[in-house]
Design a protein around this motif. Structure first.
Motif, mmCIF file in Angstrom:
data_model
loop_
_atom_site.group_PDB
_atom_site.id
_atom_site.type_symbol
_atom_site.label_atom_id
_atom_site.label_comp_id
_atom_site.label_asym_id
_atom_site.label_seq_id
_atom_site.Cartn_x
_atom_site.Cartn_y
_atom_site.Cartn_z
ATOM 1 N N LEU A 59 15.607 17.835 -6.186
ATOM 2 C CA LEU A 59 16.000 18.801 -7.216
ATOM 3 C C LEU A 59 14.960 19.906 -7.364
ATOM 4 N N HIS A 60 13.684 19.562 -7.241
ATOM 5 C CA HIS A 60 12.630 20.585 -7.311
ATOM 6 C C HIS A 60 12.755 21.573 -6.150
ATOM 7 N N PHE A 61 13.093 21.044 -4.979
ATOM 8 C CA PHE A 61 13.296 21.917 -3.820
ATOM 9 C C PHE A 61 14.514 22.818 -4.034
ATOM 10 N N LEU A 62 15.626 22.220 -4.485
ATOM 11 C CA LEU A 62 16.851 22.993 -4.703
ATOM 12 C C LEU A 62 16.669 24.037 -5.803
ATOM 13 N N LEU A 63 15.858 23.708 -6.801
ATOM 14 C CA LEU A 63 15.603 24.645 -7.892
ATOM 15 C C LEU A 63 15.020 25.957 -7.384
ATOM 16 N N SER A 64 14.162 25.864 -6.380
ATOM 17 C CA SER A 64 13.540 27.071 -5.825
ATOM 18 C C SER A 64 14.550 27.942 -5.078
ATOM 19 N N LEU A 65 15.699 27.365 -4.720
ATOM 20 C CA LEU A 65 16.728 28.107 -3.982
ATOM 21 C C LEU A 65 17.889 28.545 -4.873
ATOM 22 N N ASP A 100 15.449 17.631 -14.825
ATOM 23 C CA ASP A 100 15.512 18.283 -13.516
ATOM 24 C C ASP A 100 16.953 18.621 -13.130
ATOM 25 N N LEU A 101 17.886 17.731 -13.465
ATOM 26 C CA LEU A 101 19.303 17.991 -13.191
ATOM 27 C C LEU A 101 19.790 19.221 -13.947
ATOM 28 N N ILE A 102 19.474 19.255 -15.240
ATOM 29 C CA ILE A 102 19.943 20.376 -16.069
ATOM 30 C C ILE A 102 19.206 21.651 -15.706
ATOM 31 N N ARG A 103 17.940 21.522 -15.345
ATOM 32 C CA ARG A 103 17.155 22.712 -14.959
ATOM 33 C C ARG A 103 17.728 23.330 -13.686
ATOM 34 N N TYR A 104 18.111 22.496 -12.724
ATOM 35 C CA TYR A 104 18.737 23.020 -11.501
ATOM 36 C C TYR A 104 20.072 23.667 -11.833
ATOM 37 N N LEU A 105 20.828 23.041 -12.711
ATOM 38 C CA LEU A 105 22.102 23.614 -13.156
ATOM 39 C C LEU A 105 21.880 24.991 -13.772
ATOM 40 N N SER A 106 20.845 25.124 -14.578
ATOM 41 C CA SER A 106 20.568 26.417 -15.230
ATOM 42 C C SER A 106 20.205 27.497 -14.214
ATOM 43 N N SER A 107 19.540 27.105 -13.123
ATOM 44 C CA SER A 107 19.170 28.095 -12.111
ATOM 45 C C SER A 107 20.399 28.645 -11.396
ATOM 46 N N LEU A 108 21.461 27.847 -11.316
ATOM 47 C CA LEU A 108 22.698 28.295 -10.675
ATOM 48 C C LEU A 108 23.556 29.136 -11.614
ATOM 49 N N GLU A 134 14.869 15.601 -26.907
ATOM 50 C CA GLU A 134 14.129 16.876 -26.883
ATOM 51 C C GLU A 134 13.966 17.425 -25.465
ATOM 52 N N ARG A 135 13.592 16.542 -24.534
ATOM 53 C CA ARG A 135 13.338 17.003 -23.164
ATOM 54 C C ARG A 135 14.633 17.460 -22.490
ATOM 55 N N ALA A 136 15.685 16.662 -22.630
ATOM 56 C CA ALA A 136 16.964 17.024 -22.025
ATOM 57 C C ALA A 136 17.497 18.322 -22.610
ATOM 58 N N TYR A 137 17.375 18.473 -23.922
ATOM 59 C CA TYR A 137 17.933 19.659 -24.574
ATOM 60 C C TYR A 137 17.068 20.900 -24.362
ATOM 61 N N THR A 138 15.843 20.706 -23.918
ATOM 62 C CA THR A 138 15.056 21.863 -23.484
ATOM 63 C C THR A 138 15.722 22.478 -22.257
ATOM 64 N N GLY A 139 16.214 21.633 -21.348
ATOM 65 C CA GLY A 139 16.984 22.125 -20.205
ATOM 66 C C GLY A 139 18.278 22.784 -20.648
ATOM 67 N N VAL A 140 18.935 22.205 -21.663
ATOM 68 C CA VAL A 140 20.173 22.782 -22.194
ATOM 69 C C VAL A 140 19.915 24.182 -22.740
ATOM 70 N N ILE A 142 17.842 26.364 -21.679
ATOM 71 C CA ILE A 142 17.744 27.306 -20.559
ATOM 72 C C ILE A 142 19.143 27.667 -20.060
ATOM 73 N N CYS A 143 20.064 26.688 -20.087
ATOM 74 C CA CYS A 143 21.459 26.958 -19.706
ATOM 75 C C CYS A 143 22.092 27.959 -20.675
ATOM 76 N N PHE A 144 21.847 27.785 -21.975
ATOM 77 C CA PHE A 144 22.366 28.726 -22.966
ATOM 78 C C PHE A 144 21.865 30.138 -22.664
ATOM 79 N N TYR A 145 20.572 30.233 -22.401
ATOM 80 C CA TYR A 145 19.961 31.534 -22.126
ATOM 81 C C TYR A 145 20.562 32.178 -20.881
#
Length: 353
Positions: A59-65, A100-108, A134-140, A142-145
């Protein structure tokens, strides 16, 4: 998954997965052989923790792409959205990998086509339905943004998915009151742009969100004022950035209500000639705050408003000390900048000497 495992040398048929590496000459060596076992913790290999570590690395690798347009075709073709939403729905929110899952989702979600598919498949509803963590919703956050920049999707949300507006604002307020600075920062940025939509603005007022935003501004001004005695330029920069974003959100809040009030006065004026009261109007399009403010809507309000008229949103903003706080924020930020400039000048002078 067994196909993927076989491709990468994982024999998952056994109760304890056996990992192998392929050497340059094509032969295999087993990570569980005595000569290699000592190099790794035996308890980690084949364990759930190791599987999560693998997934996080991928997921960290995919996030960069994620943000690259060149990969969007492959992402859509292979239905990565459905895969991600499925993983998010079945993953325990208390595990580190959920972020990491939600963070990758936000990058897309920076891609308009992907964001539209995300909304169509109820991705926003899925994220807001996750148990609060808290941690999961921090990723959420980023998706909102990421979503707020897609005007067509936000307008569709305000038109056809109005039931999601209330839980969306409720989630935003949870994150504003949360402990994660990143979550708060992304929600402030989301609101700054989200206030360009009437339903977001009105729901924010309905849930009494203004005191929380003003409270954040007050705390940031105080922290910035206290930082003047500390020569930590990184801390000062971060506090000034937070101050800037919070002030921007509040200015968009006031600007949005100004545009709506001008539209209200126009409707009253248009109906005066026919002796009818104006009907309640919901604007699902973006308010285009900056553009409308350039068209002298403030002058229009001053020329057409009755002396004893009630402007609830702005009256409330004034009663909560919003205008005084904004002036204090601008003054403190300018003062800190001047102190930083003087400190830099003294440092450079002593270096040259």
């Amino acid at each position: 998954s067994s196909g993927i495992n076989a491709e990468y040398g994982v024999h998952s048929e056994s109760s304890n997965a056996v990992w192998t590496e392929v050497t340059m000459d094509g032969s295999e060596y087993n990570l569980h052989r005595p000569e290699t076992k000592s190099l790794l913790l035996p308890s980690l290999i084949g364990s759930r923790d190791f599987e999560e570590f693998q997934c996080q690395a991928v997921l960290h690798f995919l996030l960069s792409l994620g943000e690259y347009q060149e990969f969007l075709g492959l992402i859509m073709k292979n239905n990565i959205l459905k895969l991600l939403l499925n993983y998010v729905s079945i993953t325990n929110v208390n595990t580190p990998i959920i972020f990491d899952l939600i963070r990758y989702l936000s990058s897309l979600l920076c891609h308009k086509k992907f964001a539209s598919e995300f909304m169509y498949h109820d991705g926003l509803k899925l994220l807001m339905g996750l148990p609060y963590n808290e941690r999961a919703y921090t990723g959420v956050s980023i998706c909102f943004y990421a979503l707020v920049f897609h005007t067509s999707d936000m307008e569709r949300l305000c038109s056809y998915n109005r039931a999601l507006i209330a839980p969306l604002i409720s989630t935003c307020l949870k994150l504003l009151k949360g402990v994660h600075e990143s979550g708060r920062s992304h929600i402030i940025l989301f609101l700054s742009f989200g206030f360009s939509y009437q339903q977001v603005l009105e729901e924010f007022d309905k849930q009494n969100g203004l005191p929380y935003l003003l409270g954040l501004l007050k705390d940031t001004v105080q922290a910035l004022d206290e930082s003047s005695a500390i020569s930590n330029e990184v801390l000062v920069f971060l506090l000034r950035q937070k101050l800037k974003h919070t002030c921007s959100a509040l200015l968009h809040y006031v600007g949005g209500h100004t545009v709506l009030y001008a539209e209200h006065l126009r409707r009253i004026k248009d109906h005066q000639g026919i002796g009818m009261s104006p009907q309640a109007h919901v604007n699902v399009k973006t308010l285009e705050i900056e553009e409308n403010l350039k068209k002298n809507v403030i002058d229009y309000i001053q020329n057409n408003v009755e002396f004893d008229s009630i402007w609830r949103a702005i009256d409330n903003f004034h009663q909560l000390g919003g205008f005084e706080l904004l002036v204090s924020a601008f003054y403190t930020s300018q003062l800190i900048q001047e102190q930083t400039n003087r400190r830099r000048h003294r440092t450079s002078s002593s270096t040259l000497a």
